[in-house]
Write an enzyme that holds these catalytic residues in place. Structure first.
Site, short mmCIF file in Angstrom:
data_model
loop_
_atom_site.label_atom_id
_atom_site.label_comp_id
_atom_site.label_asym_id
_atom_site.label_seq_id
_atom_site.Cartn_x
_atom_site.Cartn_y
_atom_site.Cartn_z
N SER A 99 -104.94 94.11 -38.57
CA SER A 99 -105.65 92.93 -39.06
C SER A 99 -106.31 93.11 -40.43
CB SER A 99 -106.71 92.48 -38.06
OG SER A 99 -107.71 93.45 -37.90
N LYS A 140 -115.54 88.92 -34.60
CA LYS A 140 -115.48 89.10 -36.05
C LYS A 140 -116.32 88.04 -36.77
CE LYS A 140 -110.92 91.29 -36.09
NZ LYS A 140 -109.50 91.19 -36.51
#
Length: 237
Positions: free
Chosen positions: A121, A164
């Site tokens: 990611s 996140k």
């Protein structure tokens, strides 16, 4: 309170620190107070929740080598290589002279070298840090991003968007770039975090570039099908 000696308690950060003593877990704080070149804030998902992941890129005279440091796992090393190769393949679109790759080494570093890091990611973050370093373009300090990058410049979805996003808000970021296919996960993010964050969907790296640097870039749409080259038939005798 159980023995009725205290009937009321006002909970403040000072009281929490006094009662819970030393913090066991720490989160990474945003160190960059102003926009810098070659420094980009990524978003990570760890066993303790979300965190930010600063990534640094520098280049210097060399022979075209790629240096990776920061105790990276195999998948993250692959992401760094993919990001570098993608930037090399689109050097004209980014305005990077071709000889830069032949006469310079590029160093990608993820701080806190003792902490293991892995996963795909960080691809868009690494790509952005490379572009920033090689083109001398600064990156906004209030911006974070997450997403896997492919060799064609597609931005693939990631996991842990809720964690996140919370970490981005906690660290003082005000805007994050996420894969477009992760927009379905917005329902998992607390309302107060969504109210504080501008969450921008990205399908290709062109979207990322425009949001980071404020410029549109002419890169052929990687979602279009490839057209096979036609080969002339050999003349028959």
């Amino acid at each position: 309170m159980l023995n009725k000696e205290v009937t009321e308690l006002k909970v403040t950060p000072e009281v929490v620190n006094e009662l819970l003593k030393k913090r066991i877990f720490e989160h990474t704080e945003k160190e960059v107070k102003e926009q810098q070149i070659g420094v980009v804030t990524g978003l990570a998902y760890t066993q303790f929740g979300g965190d930010i992941l600063p990534i640094e890129v520098n280049h210097f005279p060399g022979k075209g080598g790629l240096v990776l440091t920061g105790k990276l796992g195999d998948v993250m090393k692959e992401s760094a290589t993919i990001a570098y190769d993608y930037v090399k393949s689109k050097y004209e679109s980014f305005g990077i002279p071709k000889e830069v790759f032949e006469t310079n080494d590029v160093h990608i570093h993820v701080p806190e070298g003792a902490v293991p890091k892995d996963g795909p990611s960080a691809g868009v973050t690494i790509t952005t840090a490379i572009v920033s370093s090689l083109t001398n373009r600064p990156v906004p300090q209030n911006l974070g991003m997450t997403g896997e990058i492919t060799l064609r410049g597609l931005v693939f979805p990631i996991g842990g968007l809720r964690e996140k996003s919370i970490s981005a808000n906690r660290s003082g970021l005000t805007k994050i770039l996420v894969p477009a296919k992760n927009m379905k996960d917005l329902d998992d993010i607390p309302d107060e975090v969504k109210a504080a964050l501008e969450i921008v969907p990205c399908t290709t790296y062109s979207d990322v570039f425009e949001n980071v640097f404020g410029e549109k870039i002419d890169i052929k749409d990687p979602t279009l099908p490839l057209v096979p080259q036609k080969h002339e038939e050999k003349a028959k005798n």
